[in-house]
Design an enzyme around this catalytic site. Structure first.
Site, mmCIF file in Angstrom:
data_model
loop_
_atom_site.group_PDB
_atom_site.id
_atom_site.type_symbol
_atom_site.label_atom_id
_atom_site.label_comp_id
_atom_site.label_asym_id
_atom_site.label_seq_id
_atom_site.Cartn_x
_atom_site.Cartn_y
_atom_site.Cartn_z
ATOM 1 N N GLY A 118 0.797 -1.220 0.000
ATOM 2 C CA GLY A 118 0.000 0.000 0.000
ATOM 3 C C GLY A 118 0.824 1.261 0.000
ATOM 4 O O GLY A 118 0.291 2.361 -0.152
ATOM 5 N N ILE A 161 6.246 3.044 -2.958
ATOM 6 C CA ILE A 161 7.035 2.160 -3.804
ATOM 7 C C ILE A 161 6.323 0.830 -4.005
ATOM 8 O O ILE A 161 6.226 0.323 -5.130
ATOM 9 C CB ILE A 161 8.428 1.921 -3.191
ATOM 10 N N ALA A 199 9.043 -4.369 0.361
ATOM 11 C CA ALA A 199 9.050 -2.902 0.390
ATOM 12 C C ALA A 199 8.596 -2.342 1.726
ATOM 13 O O ALA A 199 8.649 -1.124 1.932
ATOM 14 C CB ALA A 199 8.153 -2.357 -0.729
ATOM 15 N N SER A 201 16.103 -1.074 -0.466
ATOM 16 C CA SER A 201 16.965 -0.398 0.499
ATOM 17 C C SER A 201 17.050 1.091 0.149
ATOM 18 O O SER A 201 16.213 1.615 -0.597
ATOM 19 C CB SER A 201 18.346 -1.056 0.535
ATOM 20 N N LYS A 248 20.675 5.909 2.247
ATOM 21 C CA LYS A 248 21.003 6.261 3.632
ATOM 22 C C LYS A 248 21.659 5.094 4.375
ATOM 23 O O LYS A 248 22.125 5.262 5.505
ATOM 24 C CB LYS A 248 19.747 6.722 4.366
ATOM 25 N N LYS A 270 18.524 -0.157 7.876
ATOM 26 C CA LYS A 270 18.438 -0.677 6.510
ATOM 27 C C LYS A 270 19.749 -1.350 6.095
ATOM 28 O O LYS A 270 19.730 -2.351 5.370
ATOM 29 C CB LYS A 270 18.083 0.452 5.533
ATOM 30 N N GLU A 302 20.710 13.335 10.182
ATOM 31 C CA GLU A 302 20.814 13.751 8.786
ATOM 32 C C GLU A 302 22.260 14.064 8.401
ATOM 33 O O GLU A 302 23.077 14.447 9.218
ATOM 34 C CB GLU A 302 19.958 14.999 8.532
#
Length: 608
Positions: free
Chosen positions: A284, A287, A359, A402, A405, A417, A537
């Protein structure tokens, strides 16, 4: 005026024109023939009859002369020439002589009168009816076939409020020439000066073959002006008739940041998907849902839509059933959480899929930074559960989605990840299933991405919040990301990390400025506010570590990363103890392990 009245009017006018042409030509050519003489009457009647005959044959009377062009002129040339030649042949057969001088002058007058009578209406329409007093002065970028069509449509369409003034084209052979009466005034570097000098209010980019990089360059020049910028509709929409050539659309951020698409190897993809059972976790999501759309075009036997959110799964199920209602594909929904190991095993055992696309994942960097245990549960444990279930049920191909990041991660999300990649790569060594991972950068328009946030901020009047003026990211569209995932399955040998050549990274600040411009505002109206880098970040993202890089492409714009060390024992320890470790400690442990900086006296390193 009815069709019959229109035809009758044309026949009457043309009859007068033909007779007038012959009378005047006899006078001008000083032909010593009496009008009432038999040869003169034969010539008149023959040309008159043949004119109407060939006009009917070439449908001269059915032409819409307000849109007359070269094609209509060629038809007039045929009708006049064949009429005069026929009259010459008849005169030769009946009288054994031909008055060449008479027929040459008649041909010239016939062409001038017939052509003039047709084109004078277009001249009147263009010069009088299509007055440009209240029209928007428009600059057309691209003097090729598409740009010419656009200009012609705007010039002949009395209802359009756009007035073409000039062309811009980088082809030096066209510059300083005129096309449809409009000058080609220079290349892209002349856009700003041309807008000022010609008082342009509107710009239309009409080059369908333009690459994303070239379009971005042109738009940046247009953005320096106050003119509104539009673009020609998608070529496929023009071909299918969804829109016409003069239905222009706004330039979208996908046009500027999306890369030129990678063509898929249809044959190899069809081979591993056609008539197979395919399961997609996170079906859903942005991707996952696009993957289901892409693979459904290859006619799998069954598509299992597995997801945690019932509304999103229901939505994609309804969409696919409507879009592929004439196919034999069986779409099945499973509401399930990848953290549920038993349910994953049950689903795999029940449907026995041939291909699994994984996903499902948490991907929001700041949220995972504050909730590292959830990143472990969904991204690491969830991946292990789905991968174990796939392996034990002899799934043919397992493709994990993946992120960039995961390379030298500074965030919990990226670290989770990367550890999920390690699980998949390690499992490939001990399973008959081919396990691969696919890395790509930020996806335009996906849930939680920066573009929907910027759009909402612009709608509210700003400011647009950017973390740092130098922050850059790789971008790709949702369809392209999904194509990469599907193509990776066809390329899989087992254990690979596939990486797309994503071109040049984009400054987030430039992205914000472009979105503001696309919304019809300026940075003075909608300010940009820099808020500082958030926890986890980085200023820039990487797709591969230095020691992971393979220089050769395995497919156009697709690379395979070299596999590094896999710390399975440490990952298992995290899975076992994550719920009893403090958040700060868990966060540091995940980052150290993902970056290969953690050191234990007794550690097991699995190398590939």
């Amino acid at each position: 005026m009815t069709y019959r009245q229109r035809i009758s009017l044309f026949i009457m006018i043309d009859s007068c024109i033909v007779l007038s042409a012959i009378f005047i030509s006899m006078y001008l050519a000083s032909i010593n023939l009496q009008i009432g003489s038999y040869p003169a009457l034969v010539a008149m009647l023959t040309i008159l009859f043949c004119h109407h005959l060939f006009s009917t044959k070439y449908k001269l009377y059915k032409k819409v002369w307000e849109y007359a062009s070269i094609q209509e002129l060629l038809i007039i040339l045929k009708v006049v020439s064949f009429s005069v030649i026929s009259a010459m042949v008849i005169q030769l057969l009946l009288f054994q002589e031909v008055q060449f001088k008479l027929f040459i002058v008649t041909w010239l007058l016939h062409m001038c009168f017939i052509g003039g009578s047709r084109f004078i209406w277009r001249i009147y329409r263009d010069s009088v009816l299509n007055r440009s007093d209240n029209k928007i002065r428009t600059l057309i970028i691209g003097a090729g076939s598409a740009g010419t069509m656009v200009a012609r449509q705007l010039l002949k369409n009395n209802e359009s409020n756009l007035l073409p003034v000039a062309f811009i084209d980088d082809d030096p052979r066209k510059q300083r020439l005129e096309l449809l009466g409009l000058p080609v005034i220079g290349g892209a570097d002349a856009i700003v000066s041309s807008v000022q000098e010609l008082e342009i209010d509107h710009i239309i980019i009409s080059i369908p073959s333009l690459s994303k990089k070239e379009l971005n360059k042109i738009f940046l020049e247009c953005a320096k002006t106050d003119a509104q910028t539009k673009i020609l509709p998608f070529l496929e929409d023009l071909i299918t008739g969804k829109v016409s050539i003069n239905h222009f659309r706004d330039v979208q951020v996908e046009d500027l940041l999306g890369r030129d698409p990678v063509d898929m190897d249809i044959e190899s993809i069809s081979e591993y998907i056609n008539n197979k059972v395919v399961l997609v976790t996170g079906a859903g999501g942005s991707i996952g849902s696009e993957i289901t759309r892409q693979i459904s075009a290859f006619h799998p036997r069954q598509v299992i839509l597995l997801g945690h959110g019932e509304n999103s799964i229901y939505s994609i199920e309804m969409e696919l059933q409507e879009k592929f209602k004439n196919s034999q594909i069986d779409f099945i929904t499973e509401i399930a959480d990848v953290q549920d190991e038993v349910k994953m095993m049950t689903v795999m055992r029940k449907y026995q899929p041939d291909v699994v696309y994984h996903a499902a994942a948490h991907k929001h960097v700041p949220l995972m930074e504050r909730n590292p245990e959830e990143a472990v549960k969904n991204n690491i444990i969830g991946t292990r559960n789905v991968a174990n279930a796939a392996s034990q049920n002899n799934v043919g191909i397992f493709v994990m989605i993946s992120t960039d990041k995961a390379v030298n991660p500074t965030s919990v999300m990226g670290a989770s990840k990367r550890l999920a990649e390690m699980i998949v790569q390690s499992m490939d060594k001990e399973s008959n299933t081919k396990f691969v991972a696919v890395r790509f950068g930020n996806v335009l328009g996906s849930r939680g991405s920066v573009i929907p946030l910027f759009k909402k901020q612009i709608e509210k009047g700003g400011p647009v919040t950017v973390t740092h003026p130098d922050m850059v990211r790789y971008f790709m569209t949702i369809p392209e990301a999904s194509r990469l995932v599907v193509q990776a399955g066809a390329l899989a040998s087992g254990g690979e990390i596939f990486v797309l050549d994503m071109g040049e990274p984009v400054k987030i600040a430039d992205l914000a400025k472009n979105l503001i411009k696309l919304s019809g505002n300026s940075t003075e109206d909608i300010g940009i506010e820099y808020t500082g880098i958030r926890p986890g970040e980085k200023l820039f993202e990487e797709l591969l570590k230095d020691n992971e890089v393979h220089q050769e492409q395995v497919y156009p714009k697709i690379y395979i990363g070299k596999t590094t060390e896999l710390y399975i024992d440490d990952i298992n320890q995290i899975i076992k103890n994550y719920n009893v470790i403090e958040a700060d400690t868990l966060r540091k442990y995940l980052l150290d392990l993902a970056n290969n900086t953690i050191i234990h006296e007794h550690r097991t390193v699995v190398s590939i």
